[in-house]
Design a protein around this motif. Sequence first.
Motif, mmCIF file in Angstrom:
data_model
loop_
_atom_site.group_PDB
_atom_site.id
_atom_site.type_symbol
_atom_site.label_atom_id
_atom_site.label_comp_id
_atom_site.label_asym_id
_atom_site.label_seq_id
_atom_site.Cartn_x
_atom_site.Cartn_y
_atom_site.Cartn_z
ATOM 1 N N THR A 43 -17.165 51.422 30.131
ATOM 2 C CA THR A 43 -15.800 51.262 30.618
ATOM 3 C C THR A 43 -15.001 50.366 29.683
ATOM 4 O O THR A 43 -15.533 49.445 29.069
ATOM 5 C CB THR A 43 -15.773 50.647 32.032
ATOM 6 O OG1 THR A 43 -16.438 49.380 32.010
ATOM 7 C CG2 THR A 43 -16.453 51.557 33.037
ATOM 8 N N TYR A 60 -10.364 53.356 31.763
ATOM 9 C CA TYR A 60 -10.946 54.564 31.183
ATOM 10 C C TYR A 60 -12.463 54.505 31.319
ATOM 11 O O TYR A 60 -13.102 53.554 30.867
ATOM 12 C CB TYR A 60 -10.573 54.682 29.707
ATOM 13 C CG TYR A 60 -9.111 54.979 29.473
ATOM 14 C CD1 TYR A 60 -8.666 56.292 29.340
ATOM 15 C CD2 TYR A 60 -8.177 53.950 29.375
ATOM 16 C CE1 TYR A 60 -7.322 56.576 29.123
ATOM 17 C CE2 TYR A 60 -6.832 54.225 29.159
ATOM 18 C CZ TYR A 60 -6.416 55.535 29.033
ATOM 19 O OH TYR A 60 -5.085 55.807 28.815
ATOM 20 N N LEU A 61 -13.007 55.530 31.951
ATOM 21 C CA LEU A 61 -14.452 55.650 32.110
ATOM 22 C C LEU A 61 -14.976 56.568 31.009
ATOM 23 O O LEU A 61 -14.513 57.703 30.862
ATOM 24 C CB LEU A 61 -14.777 56.225 33.486
ATOM 25 C CG LEU A 61 -16.247 56.346 33.869
ATOM 26 C CD1 LEU A 61 -16.899 54.966 33.931
ATOM 27 C CD2 LEU A 61 -16.375 57.057 35.213
ATOM 28 N N GLN A 62 -15.931 56.077 30.233
ATOM 29 C CA GLN A 62 -16.422 56.806 29.074
ATOM 30 C C GLN A 62 -17.912 57.081 29.195
ATOM 31 O O GLN A 62 -18.614 56.459 30.000
ATOM 32 C CB GLN A 62 -16.162 55.990 27.802
ATOM 33 C CG GLN A 62 -14.707 55.627 27.579
ATOM 34 C CD GLN A 62 -14.537 54.607 26.468
ATOM 35 O OE1 GLN A 62 -15.248 53.622 26.401
ATOM 36 N NE2 GLN A 62 -13.572 54.850 25.597
ATOM 37 N N SER A 63 -18.388 58.006 28.375
ATOM 38 C CA SER A 63 -19.818 58.259 28.253
ATOM 39 C C SER A 63 -20.268 57.827 26.865
ATOM 40 O O SER A 63 -19.663 58.221 25.859
ATOM 41 C CB SER A 63 -20.141 59.737 28.456
ATOM 42 O OG SER A 63 -21.504 59.990 28.179
ATOM 43 N N THR A 89 -9.717 57.050 34.995
ATOM 44 C CA THR A 89 -9.653 58.342 34.334
ATOM 45 C C THR A 89 -10.689 58.388 33.224
ATOM 46 O O THR A 89 -11.257 57.350 32.844
ATOM 47 C CB THR A 89 -8.238 58.616 33.785
ATOM 48 O OG1 THR A 89 -8.163 59.954 33.300
ATOM 49 C CG2 THR A 89 -7.870 57.636 32.679
ATOM 50 N N SER A 90 -10.961 59.563 32.721
ATOM 51 C CA SER A 90 -11.925 59.702 31.635
ATOM 52 C C SER A 90 -11.204 59.697 30.296
ATOM 53 O O SER A 90 -9.996 59.970 30.210
ATOM 54 C CB SER A 90 -12.736 60.993 31.795
ATOM 55 O OG SER A 90 -11.881 62.100 31.989
ATOM 56 N N GLN A 91 -11.959 59.399 29.248
ATOM 57 C CA GLN A 91 -11.352 59.359 27.917
ATOM 58 C C GLN A 91 -11.219 60.756 27.323
ATOM 59 O O GLN A 91 -10.298 61.034 26.561
ATOM 60 C CB GLN A 91 -12.192 58.492 26.985
ATOM 61 C CG GLN A 91 -11.584 58.323 25.595
ATOM 62 C CD GLN A 91 -12.509 57.608 24.649
ATOM 63 O OE1 GLN A 91 -13.720 57.744 24.731
ATOM 64 N NE2 GLN A 91 -11.942 56.837 23.735
ATOM 65 N N THR A 94 -16.221 66.081 29.272
ATOM 66 C CA THR A 94 -17.649 65.786 29.267
ATOM 67 C C THR A 94 -18.439 67.079 29.154
ATOM 68 O O THR A 94 -18.251 68.009 29.941
ATOM 69 C CB THR A 94 -18.067 65.058 30.563
ATOM 70 O OG1 THR A 94 -17.361 63.819 30.645
ATOM 71 C CG2 THR A 94 -19.562 64.789 30.584
ATOM 72 N N LEU A 122 -10.041 63.201 36.221
ATOM 73 C CA LEU A 122 -11.017 63.383 35.160
ATOM 74 C C LEU A 122 -10.693 64.598 34.303
ATOM 75 O O LEU A 122 -10.252 65.631 34.813
ATOM 76 C CB LEU A 122 -12.415 63.553 35.764
ATOM 77 C CG LEU A 122 -12.879 62.408 36.677
ATOM 78 C CD1 LEU A 122 -14.228 62.750 37.292
ATOM 79 C CD2 LEU A 122 -12.957 61.096 35.895
ATOM 80 N N ASP A 151 -9.746 67.105 38.972
ATOM 81 C CA ASP A 151 -10.675 67.372 37.876
ATOM 82 C C ASP A 151 -10.651 68.855 37.538
ATOM 83 O O ASP A 151 -9.868 69.619 38.106
ATOM 84 C CB ASP A 151 -12.099 66.910 38.219
ATOM 85 C CG ASP A 151 -12.656 67.583 39.473
ATOM 86 O OD1 ASP A 151 -12.088 68.608 39.915
ATOM 87 O OD2 ASP A 151 -13.646 67.094 40.017
ATOM 88 N N LYS A 285 -4.962 59.356 25.356
ATOM 89 C CA LYS A 285 -6.398 59.539 25.151
ATOM 90 C C LYS A 285 -6.658 60.014 23.729
ATOM 91 O O LYS A 285 -5.760 60.499 23.059
ATOM 92 C CB LYS A 285 -6.944 60.555 26.155
ATOM 93 C CG LYS A 285 -6.740 60.111 27.599
ATOM 94 C CD LYS A 285 -7.296 61.107 28.578
ATOM 95 C CE LYS A 285 -7.060 60.609 30.007
ATOM 96 N NZ LYS A 285 -7.625 61.524 31.012
#
Length: 285
Positions: A43, A60-63, A89-91, A94, A122, A151, A285
């Motif tokens: 994060t 921003y939630l990342q992997s 939110t996601s970056q 996925t 997302l 999403d 993003k």
Amino acid sequence: MKPADYASGEAAAGRHRRAELVFARGGGRSALIRQVSPYPFHTTRPFALDRARPDLATLYLQSASGGIYRGDVLDLALTVKDGAAAHVTSQAATVVHDTGAARARQTTEMTVGAGAFGALTLDPLILFPGAELAAKTTLRLGEGALAILADGVAWHDFAGQDRPFRSLTAKVAVHGPDGRLLVLDRSTVDGADLIGPSSLLGAGMAAYGSAMLLGPAEMLPSADALEQALESVGCRAGASPLPNGAGIGVRMLAANGGRIATGVETIFNLGVEAMLGFAPARRRK
């Protein structure tokens, strides 16, 4: 959700990780007061992006890995406490890789407290050939809470042979302040049904998305406004009231995941404008 809830061998085949994010209001802002982000979760720090509402925190939630893999069990617990305002939110999109004999699972538990605003929007999942994913989202709303869930999904065969993903199962349950179930949405789709001229989505459609805007009708954008805005960004869309006066549900179809991502952004913008009374800054993003 515990590992014992899964079929024997599925959880053991991959990673089982649980992330926790808790936002609370203090000093005129919404702060991240608890953060547990084990690998592959990552994060950023929360951002105050909106001059009109500096109390709205955006994270921003990342992997940190290359996507979701065979047997992965990835859990997210997101809490927005009473009176706080947070957007997660996601970056980026996925990727879900070929999961073989052990499908991956993704669960989200989201709680939005009394008088709070919570949004989880997302970027699309990109399902590779052979991918199988079960996704479950549970949302609990406090008195006077407002929430946005959005999403999407797209699929891609990197070999250019139109090989399908295996399947995607999704479940979303929304509970009101008294714990009563307000909305239950379930779907299961096989990738083979979305490939070629006989696709269930129709010619030229290779991605889809969904959203729920939750709150009193007078604090939500109209179904017509949502449909028109989504059509203008290349999404074929339909919006209608959710059961039990919970809010508005939206479905989208598009030619690719990029347009679905734009559709998710559009839904967030319209939702914030109606719910909070201002046009939000772009989440870059």
